[in-house]
Design an enzyme around this catalytic site. Structure first.
Site, PDB file in Angstrom:
ATOM      1  N   HIS A  91       1.017  -1.220  -0.093  1.00 37.68           N
ATOM      2  CA  HIS A  91      -0.101   0.065   0.128  1.00 37.68           C
ATOM      3  C   HIS A  91       0.894   1.116  -0.081  1.00 37.68           C
ATOM      4  CE1 HIS A  91       0.708  -0.440   4.230  1.00 37.68           C
ATOM      5  NE2 HIS A  91       0.216   0.434   4.602  1.00 37.68           N
ATOM      6  N   HIS A 115       1.371   3.901   1.995  1.00 38.23           N
ATOM      7  CA  HIS A 115       2.002   4.638   3.101  1.00 38.23           C
ATOM      8  C   HIS A 115       3.427   4.839   3.164  1.00 38.23           C
ATOM      9  CE1 HIS A 115      -1.979   3.792   5.674  1.00 38.23           C
ATOM     10  NE2 HIS A 115      -2.001   4.827   5.039  1.00 38.23           N
ATOM     11  N   HIS A 161      -7.452  -0.821   5.644  1.00 36.66           N
ATOM     12  CA  HIS A 161      -6.392  -0.320   6.311  1.00 36.66           C
ATOM     13  C   HIS A 161      -6.587   1.011   5.439  1.00 36.66           C
ATOM     14  CE1 HIS A 161      -2.865   0.904   8.180  1.00 36.66           C
ATOM     15  NE2 HIS A 161      -2.099   0.967   6.894  1.00 36.66           N
ATOM     16  N   HIS A 169       4.875  -5.019  10.032  1.00 36.61           N
ATOM     17  CA  HIS A 169       5.435  -4.477  11.682  1.00 36.61           C
ATOM     18  C   HIS A 169       5.650  -5.509  12.620  1.00 36.61           C
ATOM     19  CE1 HIS A 169       4.694  -0.245  10.816  1.00 36.61           C
ATOM     20  NE2 HIS A 169       3.715  -0.725   9.845  1.00 36.61           N
ATOM     21  N   ASP A 186       0.123  -4.124   6.260  1.00 32.54           N
ATOM     22  CA  ASP A 186      -0.736  -3.504   7.327  1.00 32.54           C
ATOM     23  C   ASP A 186      -2.353  -4.091   7.360  1.00 32.54           C
ATOM     24  OD1 ASP A 186       1.761  -2.419   7.785  1.00 32.54           O
ATOM     25  OD2 ASP A 186       0.813  -0.238   7.774  1.00 32.54           O
ATOM     26  N   ASP A 224       5.719   4.637   5.367  1.00 33.02           N
ATOM     27  CA  ASP A 224       6.570   3.511   5.855  1.00 33.02           C
ATOM     28  C   ASP A 224       6.779   2.481   5.222  1.00 33.02           C
ATOM     29  OD1 ASP A 224       3.791   3.174   6.886  1.00 33.02           O
ATOM     30  OD2 ASP A 224       4.668   1.830   8.609  1.00 33.02           O
ATOM     31  N   HIS A 225       6.081   2.226   4.090  1.00 31.48           N
ATOM     32  CA  HIS A 225       5.991   0.968   2.950  1.00 31.48           C
ATOM     33  C   HIS A 225       6.708   1.280   1.717  1.00 31.48           C
ATOM     34  CE1 HIS A 225       3.562  -1.514   5.716  1.00 31.48           C
ATOM     35  NE2 HIS A 225       3.305  -0.257   6.421  1.00 31.48           N
TER      36      HIS A 225
HETATM   37 FE    FE Z   1       2.846   0.521   8.344  1.00 28.56          FE
HETATM   38 ZN    ZN Z   2       0.025   1.587   6.670  1.00 25.92          ZN
END
Ligand code: FE
Ligand code: ZN
Length: 253
Positions: free
Chosen positions: A55, A57, A113, A170, A132, A59-60
């Site tokens: 996805h 985001h 999400h 995570h 996530d 942090d990905h």
């Molecule tokens: Fe994440």
């Molecule tokens: Zn995420």
């Protein structure tokens, strides 16, 4: 054969470097940042054919552009996130197949999400990258979708073969366990608690886990069970109401 290398990124993210050992293709799932992935890939393979994103985001996808520039990688993501995934080259729809050499990854659209979130599932390798959407002993927050969508998405994953290995985005397992154990105390959770602390003391990931293990321990996959409903005083409620209740409790946990 697929080999998966877990690379820790940022605070508690996991990126996964994947290697198709028969065709020597190399990819990375959800590169949170450039530096740790580059360090690992440079030394071990000195190439990176694909970047796979579950996805959009940050942090990905944070490492996407720099890695792409350095290794001329192709970036794979969800058709629904064509405008949000940095540097995307190939966009897949639900149920389409990404061919990683001779290994097939089925794209499973799992909104909740985010609206475009996808999982990469290989039936031959019995592996799924869940980003996530599903964590060990937990699930992602519902940001863009509805609770109905999220539970439908989790149910799609639940139906996959039980020995499928889950690689998620995570390291939240310890905190998730504490939450689950407020409501359930079964033998699997008790065993798991010991195992998790053993792993974390040695600075080892608690990932991957199998779908079967999660079915026994992850309360978010157990919303349909009377034993869980009873604990929440929701014996007559439907699965989605139970899920919403748990998700709200977890959000404020
Ligand atoms: Fe994440
Ligand atoms: Zn995420």
């Amino acid at each position: 054969m697929l080999k998966v290398h877990t690379v820790k990124c940022l605070q508690d993210n996991y990126s996964y470097v994947i290697h198709n050992e028969s065709t020597n293709l190399v990819g990375v799932v959800d590169p949170s940042e450039f530096y740790p992935i580059d360090t690992f890939v440079k030394k071990k393979f000195n190439k990176l054919d694909y970047i796979l994103n579950t996805h959009h985001h940050f942090d990905h996808t944070g490492g996407n552009l720099e890695l792409k520039e350095k290794y001329k990688s192709q970036i794979i993501g969800s058709k629904k996130d064509e405008k949000r995934i940095p540097g995307i080259d190939i966009a897949f729809r639900d149920n389409e197949t990404f061919k990683f050499g001779n290994i097939n990854f089925k794209i499973i659209l799992v909104p909740g999400h985010t609206s475009g979130h996808i999982c990469f599932f290989s039936n031959e390798e019995k592996i799924i990258f869940t980003g996530d959407t599903l964590f060990s002993l937990g699930c992602g927050r519902v940001f863009e979708g509805t609770y109905n969508q999220m539970i439908d998405s989790l149910n799609l994953i639940k139906k996959l073969p039980g020995d499928t290995l889950i690689y998620c985005g995570h390291e939240y397992t310890k905190k998730n366990l504490e939450f689950c154990m407020q409501y359930e105390n079964n033998e699997f959770l008790i065993k798991k608690k010991k195992w998790i602390s053993d792993r974390l003391i040695k600075n080892l990931p608690t990932i991957p886990v199998t779908i079967n293990e999660e079915l026994q321990t992850n309360i978010f996959l157990r919303c349909d069970l009377d034993i869980v409903k009873k604990k929440l005083n929701m014996l007559n409620a439907d699965e989605v109401s139970v899920f919403k209740k748990l998700r709200d409790l977890k959000d404020s946990y």
